[in-house]
Design an enzyme around this catalytic site. Structure first.
Site, PDB file in Angstrom:
ATOM      1  N   ALA A  82       0.827  -1.206   0.000  1.00  0.00           N
ATOM      2  CA  ALA A  82       0.000   0.000   0.000  1.00  0.00           C
ATOM      3  C   ALA A  82       0.863   1.260   0.000  1.00  0.00           C
ATOM      4  O   ALA A  82       0.530   2.259  -0.634  1.00  0.00           O
ATOM      5  CB  ALA A  82      -0.944   0.000   1.200  1.00  0.00           C
ATOM      6  N   GLY A  87       1.806   1.558  -3.497  1.00  0.00           N
ATOM      7  CA  GLY A  87       0.616   1.784  -4.317  1.00  0.00           C
ATOM      8  C   GLY A  87       0.041   3.171  -4.177  1.00  0.00           C
ATOM      9  O   GLY A  87      -0.512   3.727  -5.130  1.00  0.00           O
ATOM     10  N   ASP A  88       0.194   3.756  -2.995  1.00  0.00           N
ATOM     11  CA  ASP A  88      -0.251   5.122  -2.757  1.00  0.00           C
ATOM     12  C   ASP A  88       0.454   6.069  -3.736  1.00  0.00           C
ATOM     13  O   ASP A  88      -0.166   6.934  -4.346  1.00  0.00           O
ATOM     14  CB  ASP A  88       0.072   5.497  -1.305  1.00  0.00           C
ATOM     15  N   ALA A  89       1.757   5.867  -3.906  1.00  0.00           N
ATOM     16  CA  ALA A  89       2.537   6.709  -4.823  1.00  0.00           C
ATOM     17  C   ALA A  89       2.165   6.439  -6.280  1.00  0.00           C
ATOM     18  O   ALA A  89       2.071   7.370  -7.083  1.00  0.00           O
ATOM     19  CB  ALA A  89       4.036   6.467  -4.603  1.00  0.00           C
TER      20      ALA A  89
END
Length: 126
Positions: free
Chosen positions: A14, A17-19
């Site tokens: 995560a 994945g946030d980036a």
């Protein structure tokens, strides 16, 4: 790219994945037309926030493979979530699941799949 992204913790997926998700949002706003950077940032934050990402996962219902659904659920159900003060815990967990999915696909090198899922979210997210 890593051979076994499944071995990473869902919160690590995560984190990446946030980036990945935010980069796609920023890219979309930049290519949609020129705007002052402060305005771009404000628009980006609105899409990247937990509530928008939480809504986004519902838009992917019926599109995710069994494996992708599994990664999403692992992110959503992960222990060790530090939920920000103003965030709804359920929305925050769903957002983390979405981010875990994007991080996982990124490490697998599945750029086309990431684009497909992101484009679907972008077209339907109000």
């Amino acid at each position: 790219h890593m051979n076994h992204p499944k071995q990473l913790s869902p919160l690590t997926l995560a984190f990446l994945g946030d980036a990945v998700f935010e980069l796609l949002v920023r890219e979309r706003f930049v290519t949609d037309g020129n705007a002052p950077v402060a305005k771009l940032h404000k628009k980006t934050v609105a899409v990247v926030c937990a509530s928008a990402q939480s809504r986004a996962i519902f838009l992917l219902e019926g599109l995710l493979s069994e494996e992708e659904t599994d990664i999403y659920k692992r992110g959503r159900n992960a222990n060790g979530h530090h939920v920000p003060k103003n965030a709804d815990p359920v929305e925050y967990r769903r957002a983390t699941g979405l981010e875990a999915l994007f991080g996982y696909l990124y490490l697998k090198g599945e750029q086309a799949r990431i684009r497909f899922l992101f484009d679907h979210i972008w077209e339907h997210l109000e």
